[in-house]
Design a protein around this motif. Structure first.
Motif, PDB file in Angstrom:
ATOM      1  N   LEU A  37       0.827  -1.203   0.000  1.00  0.00           N
ATOM      2  CA  LEU A  37       0.000   0.000   0.000  1.00  0.00           C
ATOM      3  C   LEU A  37       0.864   1.257   0.000  1.00  0.00           C
ATOM      4  CD1 LEU A  37      -3.000   0.815   0.068  1.00  0.00           C
ATOM      5  CD2 LEU A  37      -2.808   0.969   2.559  1.00  0.00           C
ATOM      6  N   ALA A  38       0.633   2.131  -0.972  1.00  0.00           N
ATOM      7  CA  ALA A  38       1.417   3.363  -1.086  1.00  0.00           C
ATOM      8  C   ALA A  38       0.762   4.526  -0.349  1.00  0.00           C
ATOM      9  CB  ALA A  38       1.603   3.722  -2.559  1.00  0.00           C
ATOM     10  N   ARG A  39      -0.578   4.582  -0.323  1.00  0.00           N
ATOM     11  CA  ARG A  39      -1.305   5.648   0.363  1.00  0.00           C
ATOM     12  C   ARG A  39      -2.368   5.041   1.261  1.00  0.00           C
ATOM     13  NH1 ARG A  39      -3.311  10.036  -3.902  1.00  0.00           N
ATOM     14  NH2 ARG A  39      -3.522  11.256  -1.980  1.00  0.00           N
ATOM     15  N   ALA A  40      -2.605   5.676   2.394  1.00  0.00           N
ATOM     16  CA  ALA A  40      -3.566   5.153   3.364  1.00  0.00           C
ATOM     17  C   ALA A  40      -4.956   5.016   2.730  1.00  0.00           C
ATOM     18  CB  ALA A  40      -3.645   6.073   4.577  1.00  0.00           C
ATOM     19  N   VAL A  41      -5.679   3.987   3.157  1.00  0.00           N
ATOM     20  CA  VAL A  41      -7.046   3.771   2.688  1.00  0.00           C
ATOM     21  C   VAL A  41      -7.940   3.505   3.898  1.00  0.00           C
ATOM     22  CG1 VAL A  41      -6.351   2.859   0.443  1.00  0.00           C
ATOM     23  CG2 VAL A  41      -6.710   1.277   2.363  1.00  0.00           C
ATOM     24  N   CYS A  42      -9.232   3.665   3.684  1.00  0.00           N
ATOM     25  CA  CYS A  42     -10.203   3.398   4.741  1.00  0.00           C
ATOM     26  C   CYS A  42     -10.922   2.086   4.416  1.00  0.00           C
ATOM     27  CB  CYS A  42     -11.199   4.550   4.854  1.00  0.00           C
ATOM     28  SG  CYS A  42     -12.315   4.410   6.269  1.00  0.00           S
ATOM     29  N   LEU A  43     -10.780   1.122   5.279  1.00  0.00           N
ATOM     30  CA  LEU A  43     -11.445  -0.163   5.105  1.00  0.00           C
ATOM     31  C   LEU A  43     -12.711  -0.183   5.958  1.00  0.00           C
ATOM     32  CD1 LEU A  43     -11.469  -3.171   4.135  1.00  0.00           C
ATOM     33  CD2 LEU A  43     -10.256  -3.698   6.279  1.00  0.00           C
ATOM     34  N   LYS A  44     -13.851  -0.357   5.314  1.00  0.00           N
ATOM     35  CA  LYS A  44     -15.116  -0.431   6.036  1.00  0.00           C
ATOM     36  C   LYS A  44     -15.569  -1.880   6.125  1.00  0.00           C
ATOM     37  CE  LYS A  44     -16.768   4.234   5.089  1.00  0.00           C
ATOM     38  NZ  LYS A  44     -17.917   5.076   4.681  1.00  0.00           N
ATOM     39  N   TYR A  88     -11.657   1.192   9.461  1.00  0.00           N
ATOM     40  CA  TYR A  88     -10.267   1.115   9.887  1.00  0.00           C
ATOM     41  C   TYR A  88      -9.361   1.855   8.916  1.00  0.00           C
ATOM     42  CZ  TYR A  88     -12.178  -2.686  12.706  1.00  0.00           C
ATOM     43  OH  TYR A  88     -12.938  -3.430  13.574  1.00  0.00           O
ATOM     44  N   LEU A  89      -8.521   2.724   9.446  1.00  0.00           N
ATOM     45  CA  LEU A  89      -7.537   3.420   8.616  1.00  0.00           C
ATOM     46  C   LEU A  89      -6.332   2.504   8.443  1.00  0.00           C
ATOM     47  CD1 LEU A  89      -6.786   6.085   7.197  1.00  0.00           C
ATOM     48  CD2 LEU A  89      -5.637   6.767   9.304  1.00  0.00           C
ATOM     49  N   ILE A  90      -6.111   2.040   7.214  1.00  0.00           N
ATOM     50  CA  ILE A  90      -4.985   1.171   6.911  1.00  0.00           C
ATOM     51  C   ILE A  90      -3.835   2.049   6.434  1.00  0.00           C
ATOM     52  CG2 ILE A  90      -4.207  -0.853   5.645  1.00  0.00           C
ATOM     53  CD1 ILE A  90      -6.602  -1.362   7.512  1.00  0.00           C
ATOM     54  N   GLU A  91      -2.768   2.064   7.195  1.00  0.00           N
ATOM     55  CA  GLU A  91      -1.632   2.936   6.897  1.00  0.00           C
ATOM     56  C   GLU A  91      -0.792   2.379   5.743  1.00  0.00           C
ATOM     57  OE1 GLU A  91      -1.216   5.758   8.194  1.00  0.00           O
ATOM     58  OE2 GLU A  91      -2.298   5.781  10.103  1.00  0.00           O
ATOM     59  N   THR A 135      -5.001  12.247   2.849  1.00  0.00           N
ATOM     60  CA  THR A 135      -4.391  13.443   3.440  1.00  0.00           C
ATOM     61  C   THR A 135      -4.415  13.430   4.967  1.00  0.00           C
ATOM     62  OG1 THR A 135      -6.493  14.655   3.424  1.00  0.00           O
ATOM     63  CG2 THR A 135      -5.115  14.782   1.441  1.00  0.00           C
ATOM     64  N   GLY A 136      -5.286  12.600   5.542  1.00  0.00           N
ATOM     65  CA  GLY A 136      -5.429  12.588   6.991  1.00  0.00           C
ATOM     66  C   GLY A 136      -6.297  13.726   7.504  1.00  0.00           C
ATOM     67  N   ASP A 137      -6.909  14.497   6.590  1.00  0.00           N
ATOM     68  CA  ASP A 137      -7.757  15.622   6.973  1.00  0.00           C
ATOM     69  C   ASP A 137      -9.235  15.223   6.928  1.00  0.00           C
ATOM     70  OD1 ASP A 137      -5.539  17.290   7.201  1.00  0.00           O
ATOM     71  OD2 ASP A 137      -5.613  17.839   5.069  1.00  0.00           O
ATOM     72  N   TYR A 138     -10.000  15.850   7.817  1.00  0.00           N
ATOM     73  CA  TYR A 138     -11.449  15.629   7.806  1.00  0.00           C
ATOM     74  C   TYR A 138     -12.114  16.629   6.873  1.00  0.00           C
ATOM     75  CZ  TYR A 138     -11.678  12.197  11.560  1.00  0.00           C
ATOM     76  OH  TYR A 138     -11.558  11.052  12.302  1.00  0.00           O
ATOM     77  N   VAL A 139     -13.061  16.155   6.100  1.00  0.00           N
ATOM     78  CA  VAL A 139     -13.828  16.996   5.193  1.00  0.00           C
ATOM     79  C   VAL A 139     -15.240  17.144   5.767  1.00  0.00           C
ATOM     80  CG1 VAL A 139     -14.700  17.285   2.848  1.00  0.00           C
ATOM     81  CG2 VAL A 139     -12.482  16.173   3.228  1.00  0.00           C
ATOM     82  N   GLU A 140     -15.631  18.387   6.043  1.00  0.00           N
ATOM     83  CA  GLU A 140     -16.931  18.633   6.663  1.00  0.00           C
ATOM     84  C   GLU A 140     -18.067  18.339   5.703  1.00  0.00           C
ATOM     85  OE1 GLU A 140     -18.970  22.649   8.052  1.00  0.00           O
ATOM     86  OE2 GLU A 140     -17.268  22.107   9.360  1.00  0.00           O
TER      87      GLU A 140
END
Length: 388
Positions: A37-44, A88-91, A135-140
Motif C-alpha cells: 500500500l502506497a497511500r492510506a485507505v479506509c477499510l469499512k 479502519y484506517l490502513i496505513e 491526506t489525513g484531513d477531515y472533510v466537513e
C-alpha cells in the motif's frame, strides 16, 4: 530395481518438502513484511461481513498482495473468527499481520465518518465529517445547531450508520450549566443528569463516545480528567503565588480563560491578576461580574450596566477584593498552567486592542490612554462596517 525406485521416490519427496518449506517461508515473509500500500485507505467492515470478503476488499484496494495468504495467516493465528465491524484506517505499507490484528481487535473506528457534538460558550453544533485517508484531513459534510436548526437532508441516515465515530468536544470557557444543558440534547447519549457539577470541575477536552453511552458516566470522566490536570499542575506550580489551594488556582485559571483566548497572552493576563492581588488592588474583571449576573446560565448578550458594576455580589470584583468564591467557567489545561506559571511582569492593567488581543500597561495613566483608543475603535466599527 526396487531400491532404485525407492531412492527416486525419496529424492522427489525431499525436493517436494524443500519446495513446500520454501513456499511456507515465502508466504510467512509476505504476511509479516511491509505491504504494497502506497497511500492510506479506509477499510469499512460491515456488520456480518466474512473474512473472505474483507480479504478481497483489501486486495482490491492494494493493501495486500494475496487474499489467500492473508486468510491463511489469520487462520493460523486463530483470528479469522474474530472480525469486528467498523471503519479502519490502513496505513501505507501496513503488514498483513498488522491488518489482521487491527480488524480483529475492534475498538472505535479510526476513519470514515465522524459525528462531533461540539459544546461551545455561545451554543452547540453537530458536525458531520469524513476522513480523507490520503491526506489525513477531515472533510466537513454538515454542521448545524441541533437546538435551533433543522438537520440537513441526508444527515440522519449518514449519522445513524453503525460505524460512525461519535465524539463530544467541550470548548474551554463553557460553564457547567451550559455543558449539562447541551448534553441533554445529545440524542446519541442516555441517562438523566440530575445535578449540575461544580463550576470548573469539568475538563474541556474531546471525548470518544459510543452510541447509548450514559451522560453521567461522561460527566464523571470529565471530572476525573479535570481533577488530574489541576493536581499535576498544582504539584509543579511556581513558587510565591498568592493563592494557597488548588481550588483557588482553578478560580484564577477560570478568570484567565474568560479574559483571553490567545495562547501567548494567558500567562501575561495571569501576571496582571497576580500583581493586583499582591498590591491589594481589586481584580476588576468583567467576566466575573457577568457570571454573578447570569450564574453561568447562558450568555449575557449585552454590555454590563453601571448598576451591575456597582452592585455588591460575591462575583463583583469591582466591589469585592480578592478572588471570586468559585470558578466562573471550566478552564482548559493551558489556562490552568498559566495560572500556576504566570509571567513575571510589571503590568497592572490590560484592555482590548481591537485586533482580538490586549494591550498591557503599568500605570493608570497609560491604561486610560489605551482605553480611550479602544473606545474610539468601538465607535468607528459600525461606520467602517457600513462602508465595506
Amino acid at each position: 530395481m526396487w531400491r532404485h525406485i525407492v531412492s527416486n521416490f525419496l529424492t522427489v519427496l525431499i525436493v517436494l518438502l524443500v519446495a513446500v518449506g520454501g513456499l511456507v517461508a515465502w508466504a510467512q515473509k509476505q504476511y509479516e513484511e511491509p505491504g504494497p500500500l502506497a497511500r492510506a485507505v479506509c477499510l469499512k467492515v460491515e456488520p456480518g461481513a466474512s473474512f473472505a470478503r474483507v480479504s478481497e476488499e483489501l486486495r482490491a484496494q492494494g493493501a495486500i498482495s494475496s487474499a489467500y495468504i492473508f486468510r491463511a495467516g489469520a487462520d493460523y493465528a486463530k483470528k479469522s473468527g474474530d472480525l469486528k465491524f467498523g471503519s479502519y484506517l490502513i496505513e501505507p505499507e501496513a503488514t498483513m499481520q498488522g491488518i489482521v490484528e487491527q480488524i480483529t481487535s475492534g475498538g472505535p473506528s479510526t476513519c470514515g465518518t465522524e459525528l462531533n457534538y461540539r459544546i461551545g460558550v455561545t451554543g452547540q453544533q453537530l458536525i458531520l465529517r469524513e476522513l480523507d485517508p490520503a491526506t489525513g484531513d477531515y472533510v466537513e459534510q454538515a454542521k448545524f445547531d441541533p437546538k435551533t436548526e433543522t438537520p440537513p437532508e441526508g444527515f440522519a441516515e449518514a449519522a445513524g450508520k453503525a460505524d460512525v465515530r461519535l465524539r463530544v468536544t467541550v470548548a474551554e470557557g463553557a460553564t457547567s450549566w451550559q455543558i449539562v444543558e447541551a448534553l441533554k440534547s445529545a440524542d446519541f447519549l442516555q441517562g438523566e443528569i440530575k445535578t449540575v457539577p461544580a463550576e470548573g470541575s469539568l475538563a474541556p477536552e474531546s471525548y470518544e463516545m459510543k452510541r447509548g453511552s450514559d451522560r453521567n458516566a461522561l460527566i464523571a470522566e470529565m471530572e476525573k480528567r479535570q481533577a488530574a490536570i489541576i493536581a499535576a499542575a498544582w504539584e509543579g506550580r511556581a513558587s510565591g503565588l498568592p493563592y494557597s489551594t488548588p481550588e483557588e488556582a482553578l478560580v484564577m485559571a477560570s478568570l484567565v480563560e474568560k479574559e483571553t483566548g490567545i495562547t501567548e497572552e494567558r500567562t501575561r493576563v495571569a501576571s496582571v491578576f497576580v500583581n493586583r492581588i499582591e498590591q491589594g488592588m481589586k481584580l476588576q474583571t468583567d467576566p466575573a461580574v457577568i457570571y454573578g449576573v447570569t450564574k453561568g446560565q447562558g450568555v449575557l448578550g449585552r454590555g454590563l450596566r453601571q448598576s451591575e458594576l456597582r452592585r455588591e455580589t460575591p462575583y463583583n470584583t469591582y466591589v469585592v477584593a480578592g478572588l471570586p468564591p468559585t470558578p466562573i467557567c471550566n478552564p482548559g489545561r493551558a489556562a490552568i498552567e498559566a495560572a500556576l506559571h504566570p509571567d513575571s511582569t510589571p503590568y497592572l492593567f490590560f484592555v482590548a486592542d481591537g485586533s482580538g488581543g490586549h494591550v498591557f500597561s503599568e500605570t493608570l495613566e497609560e491604561h486610560n490612554r489605551n482605553v480611550a483608543k479602544w473606545r474610539a475603535l468601538e465607535k468607528a466599527a459600525p461606520a467602517d462596517s457600513t462602508n465595506n
